[in-house]
Enzyme design. Structure first.
Site, short mmCIF file in Angstrom:
data_model
loop_
_atom_site.label_atom_id
_atom_site.label_comp_id
_atom_site.label_asym_id
_atom_site.label_seq_id
_atom_site.Cartn_x
_atom_site.Cartn_y
_atom_site.Cartn_z
N CYS B 487 0.84 -1.21 0.00
CA CYS B 487 0.00 0.00 0.00
C CYS B 487 0.87 1.25 0.00
O CYS B 487 0.79 2.05 -0.92
CB CYS B 487 -1.01 -0.01 1.14
SG CYS B 487 -0.38 -0.51 2.71
N GLU B 489 4.42 1.04 1.26
CA GLU B 489 5.77 0.69 1.68
C GLU B 489 6.71 0.56 0.49
O GLU B 489 6.61 -0.37 -0.29
CB GLU B 489 5.75 -0.63 2.47
CG GLU B 489 5.18 -0.46 3.86
CD GLU B 489 4.93 -1.79 4.54
OE1 GLU B 489 4.11 -2.57 4.01
OE2 GLU B 489 5.54 -2.06 5.58
#
Lengths: 305, 840
Positions: B487, B489
């Site tokens: 998402c 990272e």
């Protein structure tokens, strides 16, 4: 240092001048337009606003009121606005457990306002934005406005002023060199129509518009509220458009009427001055209005939203 | 008939029920794309046992084989035998399952939760906190379950009665062999803090065990997979094996890894051949000459790739997809990502004169439907957290290794494809740098204005600074490989270990413990002994004294689990496509990746802690408006009967308004957290990296938390992401949110987010787009790290009318002034909706 009466400062405003802007709302206005969506901007002093949606009629406000201005009504507290006006401490606001009461308007120094404006300098820089002084009527607090304009100039922040034009010509022209953009409201050309809508003559307003246009017409955007049954007649719009074109002003914005300020009137304990309009100017009406200006060579958009 | 057999493409198209786009509206560019999208939307979710059955069949035979070779053999065995299914209208082939929306249950990772579900013994302990959505394909699965001899698994997946029997058998086989069980046997017995972890789960201090879907935040080296082709890679491995003479301590493992990698790549080639044969078979009986030609093209493509380098754009797309989906199939992935698709595929687009830009858009539309069709099934609690989202994140733009803007025509085609399709997967992101071209940025802004919620914008400059410190690699390498793993990272694509982490720590719950002498006020479970709170410093210290062990135990617990991961489910296929596993002769679990500092420790709710501490500091210790006991009594009563105190608490400044008082507290907590996380080595011997994304944790975490001092009532959600203000508390507008957020040193964290909501009127036209880009630039000059935009449209406003509790922070900026949505009267809300619908 100049101090002024401000009722709101809004960041990331993108509808009142180019780029990302901060809007500084001055409190107090010489006109009383029937359609005004910011009724809290009209009076010059601070005043109490009550949110009916939040109020649970617990009367903690009444218990803490030192002016005897609050009494129990059928649907919640009733305020005696005259008695309320003498108060400077507003203990009722603090006392309300629902946060339903708020004071509209507070005195701020030019230094504090300029600091709030300067906080977003990087946003103006990257977007071509700046500060817009609005209201109310900024020119109605001339020393305060001048102080702010000078401070912004020193900070390298471009200033715009939204004005109703009903201000002393001398003030307007004196401060003009400090102002990069005028959002100049023109409601009506016919004097009687103007008086009916705003409570004041438009003689001074049109005179100021001409004087300003003679200085530098490229700094002016004419703003016209499109109010059904008042300003949106073909006759009125044609007159405004022709005047705009004749003065060499290249840009105009139309502001379609809306009733979104209705709750605020109730909160201030005032009747809403306009009759209900139903769902608002149809797209076709707006298109026609835009055409009236464009036909006369004035670039015209929907503005203020 | 399979429950989601493709339907006749000529039937009338149905518009998906979603938030209607405002300014930017678009639709699939071809009839094929429209059909594929509609087919997806109509398909139920199905559990497909084929892969896990084959894997299990192999696993039964490979007992005693070395673990890497066994893992490779089992995956390869399954790849060679999977039914090649080519659905009507598909030009890109291969899926994880035989269904349009199928999920593979990874029993080799965790069989226990499924077994428990089947036996209806105990529902997942956290189920009460899960709201995973009811509509669309989920409703469809439930409907069909009633009719056709199907049952529903994990609340939303269809499974046939026959398969259910088989499924039980598979679960029982894996019950004592799966990673979770092997790990549990290890840490529950040997980890001195095992009890703390289990108590932590009981009180929702932690997210549920991550074992069922731990893999992810992983991006394969697609460039090498495409440019060399599998055959050349296999040859390279064979040469390494031939030239190698084991001598040292761990040398034997090298041979096993290479042999495993070679085996699994051969299995993948067999799968491609099976697709070629199936396409040819279908072509023979196809009556429509156009479709027949397509099938023959598929056959030819699959004979060529992934064995050899692609010659055309279509071969490149198919080759990319094989590597992508077979890597995805190997592990229980969440956040397995496509990488920099615009960099990977652009050379093939440029070289192929036979494919126009419009046609490339069509290929991407099809590719994105395929990505959306990937589903996962895991324990209910994780499904709830992820809301079924697989977090496939395709990041565009960025820089090339020399520092020039890397956006290109393919970047534009990808944006256009998602503007057209608005699929939920992959989510798009932009690696922002001032060097990106204006047309690309304006196209990205256009996509934002569809209201679909992407692209999110990430600041490359910030990540480069982070990664210079974390990886020790050079700036050219970081620029070239920087990509988005899940998402939010970021990792170095094709050369980093993924981010395989334990899950989240609930900081809101830590604050509950502070306020209740170390015991959980909801369950009564005690984790810490009481300590006196006489000064504000005592309170802050008490929080830190709970945060530190909670984080440390969580990290150490996970290192035990990952030891079991190495012994049960090491990724061999994926390792073959991560530099420099083949060169080093080591799989990722043995440190084969160039960069092993990626695993993170995640937290949620830090903003709530800072806001609560600010209230305690101001009201209790500065203004003495109440005592700590009185505040505690108000929290115990969930603020009932303490409205006046709650109003005072709400009036204390909150994070996100550029207020020094509370921002200073937040910054102190942030620095403490980041520093503390890095004090523990991960299972690969590098420091853990702090991260503060939140996915959906604010909702279940908040549900489990008591009322908090900031004014929040019990059960209400926490704030999302690292620097997003708590809903409804950001009263100074987006620029103040940005100014607060910029006080944080974003280079310290791997992942964090900032959400901003806008009414479409403030984004209208090119001028609106320019202002949006100016906002992003200002935030990133800061430098911030991430920002994403939610464009409010009339459908969302109607939803806000029906569910005001979800929209406490919604500011409607229309017509010269702003108002909080929930405070407007119904009549005014109706007017705003009317005006929004009419573009006013």
């Amino acid at each position: 240092m100049a101090e002024g009466m401000i009722f709101d400062i809004q960041h990331y405003a993108v509808h009142d001048g180019p780029g990302i802007r901060t809007l500084v709302f001055f409190k107090g206005c010489p006109l009383r337009c029937l359609w005004c969506c910011n009724p809290e901007s009209q009076n010059f002093g601070p005043e109490l606003r009550r949110s009916a949606a939040r109020c649970r009629a617990c009367y903690a406000c009444k218990d803490h009121c030192t002016s005897g201005a609050i009494r129990e009504g059928q649907t919640g507290p009733l305020m005696d606005r005259e008695a309320c006006r003498v108060c400077k401490t507003w203990p009722c606001v603090e006392a309300c457990p629902q946060g339903a009461l708020a004071v509209m308007g507070r005195a701020m120094t030019a230094e504090d306002v300029a600091a709030r404006v300067a906080a977003d300098a990087a946003f103006y820089e990257n977007s071509g934005g700046g500060v817009t002084f609005s209201g109310g009527e900024p020119f109605a607090q001339p020393e305060f406005l001048e102080d702010l304009l000078l401070r912004c100039k020193r900070l390298g922040i471009r200033s715009a002023v939204e004005t109703c034009g009903h201000v002393p010509a001398q003030t307007l022209l004196e401060l003009e060199p400090l102002i990069g953009l005028f959002l100049f409201d023109v409601k009506a050309v016919a004097p009687n129509l103007h008086e009916r809508c705003t409570g004041a003559s438009n003689e001074l307003i049109l005179q100021n518009l001409r004087a300003l246009a003679e200085r530098d017409a490229s700094k002016i955007i004419v703003r016209v509220p499109l109010v059904p049954g008042y300003t949106d007649t073909e006759e009125n719009l044609s007159a405004i458009a022709s005047l705009t074109a004749a003065l060499g002003i290249a840009q105009a914005e139309l502001m379609p009427y809306h009733e979104l300020g209705r709750d605020k009137y109730e909160g201030l304990g005032r009747p809403y001055p306009m009759a209900p309009q139903g769902p608002h100017p149809l797209s076709a009406r707006i298109e026609a209005a835009l055409r009236i200006f464009r036909e006369r060579g004035v670039a015209c958009e929907i503005g203020g939203e | 008939m399979l429950p989601n057999e493709p339907q006749d493409p000529t039937t009338e198209l149905v518009t998906p029920q979603a938030f209607t786009p405002r300014e930017v509206k678009s639709s699939p560019s071809t009839e094929r794309s429209a059909f594929l999208k509609r087919r997806y939307l109509d398909a139920p979710l199905v559990v497909d046992l084929e892969y896990i059955s084959l894997l299990t069949e192999s696993h039964r035979r490979t007992d005693g084989m070395e673990v890497l070779e066994r893992r490779a053999e089992d995956h390869a065995f399954a790849l060679e035998r999977l039914t090649p299914v080519i659905h009507a209208g598909d030009r890109i082939v291969a899926n994880k399952t035989r269904f349009i929306r199928g999920a593979v249950p990874y029993l080799n990772y965790a069989a226990g939760p499924f077994l428990r579900e089947i036996r209806k013994q105990e529902q997942d302990a956290q189920q009460k906190n899960i709201d995973q959505g009811q509509g669309g394909g989920i409703a469809r699965a439930r409907e069909e379950a009633g009719e056709k001899g199907y049952q529903v698994l994990s609340g939303k997946f269809l499974i046939s009665d026959q398969d259910m029997e088989c499924f039980k058998g598979l679960c029982e086989y894996w019950e004592d062999k799966c990673m979770m069980e092997v790990g549990d046997r290890l840490w529950k017995k040997e980890f001195p803090q095992a009890r703390f972890i289990e108590d932590g789960w009981t009180i929702n201090l932690y997210t549920a065990p991550h074992d069922p879907c731990p893999e992810g935040r992983l991006i394969l080296d697609f460039e090498t997979a495409l440019s060399k082709g599998y055959r050349a890679i296999i040859e390279e491995i064979s040469q390494k094996i031939a030239a190698f003479r084991p001598g040292g301590l761990k040398d034997g493992a090298k041979l096993h890894f290479w042999r495993g990698a070679r085996r699994v790549l051969e299995g993948a080639l067999r799968l491609a051949e099976n697709y070629a044969a199936e396409a040819k078979r279908l072509a023979a009986s196809e009556h429509d000459p156009a479709r027949q030609k397509e099938l023959l093209d598929i056959a030819e493509t699959c004979r060529r790739v992934p064995a050899l380098p692609p010659r055309t754009f279509r071969e490149a797309v198919q080759s990319y997809w094989f590597t992508y989906i077979l890597g995805h199939l190997e592990g229980a992935h969440l956040g397995f990502s496509p990488g920099r698709l615009d960099q990977i595929l652009h050379p093939y687009f440029v070289r192929d004169e036979g494919v126009s830009w419009d046609e490339a858009v069509g290929w991407f539309e099809e590719l994105f439907v395929k990505m959306t069709q990937v589903e996962y099934i895991a324990s209910l609690s994780w499904q709830g957290l992820g809301h079924g989202n697989l977090y496939q994140n395709c990041i565009l733009g960025g820089l090339d290794e020399h520092g020039s803007g890397a956006d290109n025509e393919t970047s534009l085609a990808i944006l256009q494809a998602q503007i057209n399709m608005q699929m939920t997967q992959p989510t798009l992101s932009v690696w922002y740098d001032d060097a990106l071209s204006r047309p690309f940025l304006m196209k990205a802004a256009e996509c934002v204005k569809t209201g679909v919620g992407y692209p999110a914008f990430f600041n490359l400059k910030t990540f480069v600074a982070h990664e210079l410190a974390a990886s020790g690699l050079g700036v050219e390498t970081i620029r070239k490989h920087a990509a988005m793993g899940g998402c939010t990272e970021p990792v170095l694509g094709g050369m980093s270990y993924g981010v395989v982490q334990a899950g989240f720590v609930n900081h809101g719950k830590l604050m509950d413990l502070v306020m209740n002498d170390g015991a959980d006020p909801v369950t009564g479970v005690r984790l810490f002994s009481p300590r006196p709170l006489e000064t504000y410093e005592d309170v802050e210290r008490s929080y830190l004294e709970k945060m530190r062990p909670a984080v440390r135990h969580w990290q150490q617990y996970w290192n035990y689990v990952m030891a079991a991961h190495r012994q049960t489910v090491p990724l061999v296929f994926c390792s073959a496509f991560v530099k420099d596993c083949i060169g080093r002769g080591r799989c990722m679990d043995d440190g084969g990746a160039v960069h092993n500092g990626t695993p993170t420790t995640l937290s949620s709710g830090l903003v709530n802690v800072a806001n609560s501490l600010a209230v305690i500091k101001r009201l209790v210790f500065e203004e003495k408006a109440c005592t700590l006991q009185e505040l505690k009594a108000a929290l115990d009563a969930n603020w009932e009967g303490h409205e006046a105190l709650r109003h005072k608490a709400l009036s204390v400044p909150k994070w996100g308004n550029d207020d020094e008082f509370v921002d200073a507290i937040f910054l102190r907590l942030f620095e403490e957290y980041c520093g503390w996380v890095k004090g523990q080595e991960n299972y690969l011997g590098k420091p853990y990296d702090p991260s503060m994304l939140a996915i959906s944790t604010p909702v279940p975490f908040g549900k489990a938390c008591a009322a908090s001092a900031e004014g929040r009532r019990a059960g209400e959600p926490l704030a999302d992401g690292v620097t997003s203000p708590y809903p409804g508390t950001d009263t100074q507008g987006p620029t103040a949110v940005v100014r607060s957020s910029l006080k944080v040193d974003h280079t310290k964290i791997r992942g964090g987010l900032l959400n901003l909501k806008f009414h479409p009127s403030s984004l209208r036209g090119d001028r609106g787009s320019s202002n949006l880009l100016a906002l992003i630039k200002t935030y990133f000059d800061g430098p911030g790290f991430h920002v994403q935009f939610n464009v409010v449209d009339s459908a969302m406003l109607k939803d806000a009318q029906a569910h005001p509790e979800h929209y406490r922070d919604l500011v409607v900026r229309v017509a010269g002034f702003s108002a909080y949505w929930v405070e407007m009267s119904k009549a005014l809300q109706d007017q705003v909706i009317w005006r929004t619908e009419h573009g006013l």
